[in-house]
Design an enzyme around this catalytic site. Structure first.
Site, PDB file in Angstrom:
ATOM      1  N   CYS A 100       0.831  -1.208   0.000  1.00 46.48           N
ATOM      2  CA  CYS A 100       0.000   0.000   0.000  1.00 46.48           C
ATOM      3  C   CYS A 100       0.862   1.252   0.000  1.00 46.48           C
ATOM      4  O   CYS A 100       0.572   2.218  -0.715  1.00 46.48           O
ATOM      5  CB  CYS A 100      -0.924  -0.006   1.215  1.00 46.48           C
ATOM      6  SG  CYS A 100      -1.960   1.467   1.363  1.00 46.48           S
ATOM      7  N   CYS A 196      -5.243  -2.093   7.235  1.00 45.95           N
ATOM      8  CA  CYS A 196      -6.120  -0.936   7.072  1.00 45.95           C
ATOM      9  C   CYS A 196      -7.522  -1.290   6.604  1.00 45.95           C
ATOM     10  O   CYS A 196      -8.500  -0.725   7.092  1.00 45.95           O
ATOM     11  CB  CYS A 196      -5.478   0.080   6.129  1.00 45.95           C
ATOM     12  SG  CYS A 196      -4.987  -0.578   4.523  1.00 45.95           S
TER      13      CYS A 196
END
Length: 384
Positions: A100, A196
């Protein structure tokens, strides 16, 4: 003379909020950018996106900066989540936060920030960037207990040249102190934990939505069946909790740990004892490499390495390995001392003191199991 524009990635947390305030105080033209990277479950009990955006707007109003939201959910699913599922399907344990950072927070976000006429971007990560001799170095944070360079090791020269980490030189206690002093509405907000897009929800429940269960045998190194697993994807190397063998009557009384996965036979191998030989490795092979400086260390280079976040640097020697099936670069690490539960799919990150050199994805870690007849190394999950 116009002020230099810096776009700050704001999550609604205290770290990114203090980052924005510090840069505003230093005279930068600060713009806040809130990234929405996940679409599902916006109204679910585990999703905090809506409240995070409210916190971002409140902080922006307080410190006097403009803020906008941008949706990277499509990019995230294509570049990060799809790989996450592929790795778990193959029996490995990926770290999506590493990908990410490289693909979303410091690529898609950086590109968007440049479209807003920014000179630099900034985030609330605990790390440092140093320019020396025309090159950019990624350094550990001053507060080693919060250092996040492990998650940032795939950043390249172009990304680092445009990045600021204002919190890299201060301890987390100071960040909290600043937040309270300036009256940030989120000053006491707890730090985010976990992956996340999963948030605080049970990991196994989340994974079960995307990957099918495929029960199979659970065996010891000598081939004795001691139970049944629900699917290899739902276990990770070194796992102790959730195996379902707590009080096995035939065991030694020591706790059980996941030690290997045999994909062809759909078998999960478990061992008893924290220091069982199958859990200890002196060497590993990693692929999918990325070097901060753009090139690897010299063969035989003595360095430190982490095979998981917040692990102390382990002394080792770097070596070049045979190229992968598609000719891709790979490397080996030979450790001075045995490392526990080196997990395929996780990142092996190299350090030269405070300097993060880069790293790669662990493919295989040699241990006592490689010599065991019950589960030949060639059949284990880490063999690609």
């Amino acid at each position: 003379m116009s002020k230099r524009r810096v776009v700050v990635g704001m999550s609604g947390g205290v770290d990114s909020s203090v980052t924005a305030w510090l840069l505003k105080e230093q005279g930068y033209d600060v713009v806040g950018l809130f990234m929405k990277n996940w679409e599902d479950d916006d109204d679910g009990e585990y999703c905090s996106t809506r409240q995070d955006w409210i916190d971002v707007v409140s902080v922006a109003d307080l410190i006097g900066i403009d803020v906008e939201a941008v949706n990277f959910a499509a990019e995230y699913k294509d570049r990060v989540f799809a790989e996450f599922l592929r790795e778990y399907s193959a029996g490995r344990t990926p770290n999506p936060d590493v990908l990410c950072n490289a693909e979303i927070k410091f690529k898609a976000f950086l590109d968007h920030a440049m479209s807003l006429d920014a000179e630099m971007i900034a985030t609330g990560h605990y790390a440092r960037v140093r320019e020396r001799d025309g090159r950019f170095e990624l350094l550990k944070a001053f507060d080693h207990t919060k250092d996040q360079s492990y998650f940032l090791h795939r950043l390249n020269q172009a990304q680092l040249s445009k990045t600021m980490f204002p919190l890299g030189e201060m301890p987390k206690t100071k960040v909290r102190e600043i937040a309270a002093q300036i009256g940030l509405p989120n000053a006491k907000k707890k730090d985010s934990t976990g992956i996340c897009f999963i948030g605080e929800r049970p990991f196994r429940d989340f994974l079960n939505r995307y990957l099918p269960t495929k029960p199979g045998p659970m065996k010891t190194p000598d081939g004795k069946r001691v139970g049944e697993h629900i699917g290899l994807a739902f276990y990770t190397f070194g796992q102790r909790k959730g195996i379902g063998l707590g009080g096995s009557k035939d065991g030694s009384g020591e706790p059980w740990f996941v030690a290997a996965k045999d994909i062809p036979s759909n078998t999960l191998y478990v061992v008893q004892g924290h220091d069982h030989p199958w859990l200890l490795s002196h060497e590993l092979v990693a692929g999918n490499v990325s070097w901060v400086a753009g090139e690897p260390p010299a063969d035989g280079f003595a360095c430190g390495a982490k095979t998981r976040y917040r692990q102390a640097d382990a002394a080792c020697r770097f070596g070049a390995a045979a190229a992968g099936p598609a000719g891709e670069a790979r490397f080996t690490l030979a450790f001075d001392d045995a490392q526990w539960a080196v997990t395929p799919g996780q990142s092996a990150v190299l350090y030269d003191g405070e300097i993060c050199l880069g790293g790669g994805i662990i493919e295989h870690a040699a241990s006592g199991r490689d010599a065991a007849a019950a589960a030949p190394a060639a059949a284990l999950v880490e063999a690609r």
